[in-house]
Design an enzyme around this catalytic site. Structure first.
Site, PDB file in Angstrom:
ATOM      1  N   ASP A   1     -46.314  37.102  23.760  1.00 17.78           N
ATOM      2  CA  ASP A   1     -45.788  38.394  24.223  1.00 17.78           C
ATOM      3  C   ASP A   1     -46.089  38.588  25.712  1.00 17.78           C
ATOM      4  O   ASP A   1     -45.265  39.118  26.461  1.00 17.78           O
ATOM      5  CB  ASP A   1     -46.378  39.550  23.402  1.00 17.78           C
TER       6      ASP A   1
ATOM      7  N   ASP B   1     -42.905  43.549  27.605  1.00 14.93           N
ATOM      8  CA  ASP B   1     -42.184  43.042  26.436  1.00 14.93           C
ATOM      9  C   ASP B   1     -42.507  43.984  25.279  1.00 14.93           C
ATOM     10  O   ASP B   1     -43.595  43.924  24.706  1.00 14.93           O
ATOM     11  CB  ASP B   1     -42.637  41.614  26.116  1.00 14.93           C
TER      12      ASP B   1
ATOM     13  N   GLU C   1     -37.745  44.658  28.742  1.00  7.63           N
ATOM     14  CA  GLU C   1     -36.681  43.919  28.072  1.00  7.63           C
ATOM     15  C   GLU C   1     -35.901  44.866  27.166  1.00  7.63           C
ATOM     16  O   GLU C   1     -36.479  45.722  26.497  1.00  7.63           O
ATOM     17  CB  GLU C   1     -37.276  42.773  27.247  1.00  7.63           C
TER      18      GLU C   1
END
Length: 164
Positions: free
Chosen positions: A138, A7, A66
């Protein structure tokens, strides 16, 4: 297969590693790489070094990142894009193929709804990885990205077997 989910973030970069064995998933590790205050270049160096260390310690077979969520703050989006570049670079340097997923695709895969809230995503990560201790939001997102990638790889593997 050991899958690394990332992430991207400039201050906090979440990471999570799972093992996918058929349809079964197992948690390996997760955490957050924090960059120190300072120049953008120094922050990117911190993120890269931390990610290289995670990859060396855990030896994943695949990685996923992502995609950047574009918002109204162009400067913030650009900086996030640079952190995302580091998130793509480190696994590529290790010879890993890197999948990329939109936030809604991750949510849809993990929760079943593309516009799920963060709390719902974390709940489903905990459900799919029983006993996991998550290092923060996260890291939860990174584990969700790893789960998403594992599921997509499984689907691709099934399609290849059917065709073959």
């Amino acid at each position: 297969m050991k899958v690394l989910g990332i992430d991207p973030g400039l201050v906090n970069m979440g990471w999570g590693i799972i093992i996918a064995d058929g349809s079964r998933l197992r948690h390996v590790a997760n955490g957050v790489i924090r960059s120190r205050a300072g120049s953008l270049a120094a922050r990117l160096c911190d993120l890269h070094a931390g990610l290289v260390e995670v990859i060396a310690a855990h030896g994943p077979d695949a990685a996923a990142v992502e995609q950047t969520f574009v918002n109204k703050d162009a400067v913030g989006t650009l900086k996030l894009g640079q952190a995302r570049g580091v998130a793509l670079l480190a696994p590529a340097q290790a010879g890993l193929e890197v999948g990329e997923y939109a936030p809604n695709a991750v949510k849809k895969t993990v929760v079943g709804v593309g516009h799920a809230q963060k709390g719902q995503v974390e709940h489903m990560v905990r459900f799919q990885l029983p006993g996991v201790e998550i290092a923060g939001p996260d890291a939860a997102d990174a584990l969700a990205i790893a789960i998403c990638h594992a599921r997509h790889l499984q689907g691709r593997s099934l399609r290849i077997k059917v065709v073959a």
